[in-house]
Write a protein that holds these residues in place. Sequence first.
Motif, short mmCIF file in Angstrom:
data_model
loop_
_atom_site.label_atom_id
_atom_site.label_comp_id
_atom_site.label_asym_id
_atom_site.label_seq_id
_atom_site.Cartn_x
_atom_site.Cartn_y
_atom_site.Cartn_z
N UNK A 82 4.85 4.69 28.53
CA UNK A 82 4.27 3.44 29.03
C UNK A 82 4.02 2.54 27.83
N UNK A 83 4.74 1.42 27.75
CA UNK A 83 4.56 0.47 26.64
C UNK A 83 3.85 -0.75 27.20
N UNK A 84 2.73 -1.12 26.56
CA UNK A 84 1.95 -2.27 27.03
C UNK A 84 1.78 -3.27 25.89
N UNK A 85 1.81 -4.55 26.24
CA UNK A 85 1.53 -5.60 25.27
C UNK A 85 0.44 -6.49 25.85
N UNK A 86 -0.37 -7.04 24.96
CA UNK A 86 -1.47 -7.89 25.39
C UNK A 86 -1.84 -8.82 24.25
N UNK A 87 -2.58 -9.87 24.57
CA UNK A 87 -3.10 -10.78 23.55
C UNK A 87 -4.61 -10.78 23.67
N UNK A 88 -5.28 -10.42 22.57
CA UNK A 88 -6.74 -10.41 22.54
C UNK A 88 -7.20 -11.21 21.33
N UNK A 89 -8.09 -12.15 21.56
CA UNK A 89 -8.66 -12.97 20.49
C UNK A 89 -7.56 -13.59 19.63
N UNK A 90 -6.49 -14.04 20.28
CA UNK A 90 -5.40 -14.69 19.58
C UNK A 90 -4.43 -13.75 18.88
N UNK A 91 -4.68 -12.45 18.95
CA UNK A 91 -3.81 -11.47 18.30
C UNK A 91 -3.03 -10.70 19.36
N UNK A 92 -1.74 -10.56 19.11
CA UNK A 92 -0.88 -9.80 20.02
C UNK A 92 -0.84 -8.35 19.57
#
Length: 158
Positions: A82-92
């Motif tokens: 399972x590969x997940x990507x997200x953006x938190x506080x401007x950081x990917x």
Amino acid sequence: MNETMVCAVGRVATQPVYREMASGPSARFRLAVTARYWDREKNLWTDGHTNFFTVWANRQLATNTAASLTVGEPVIVQGRLKVRTDVREGQSWTSADIDAVSIGHDLAWGTSAFRRGGRPETTTAPTQSEPNWETPPNGSATAADAPPQQPAEAAVLT
């Protein structure tokens, strides 16, 4: 149905964390997988890049994982990637998780002693001993002549 199944060979990077959830036991740990290659110039094996995976185990596999693994041990993990990507506080960020189907020690690095895990308590019929499937040498012995059988749960694998 079309899931990405992987087999990762590496070392336990963090102590497994075990939790009792409403859906049943769950455990997770980080797995470090380091590529190795032969360096012709130096004439020796060299470590390459290390990938880290979060391994998730559920139900009985979670219980056995928490009881069996410690940091640094070599393991083989098979499961769904399972590969997940997200953006938190401007950081990917990207994370790679493995939903484990099977986990075991890598016996190329040492030995391991298998012990059958405890089975959940059931309130159904009591357990019965394993029947004697051997044919007597002369074919005339009766069941009373057969040696007593051990219950299947008491058998020890060596």
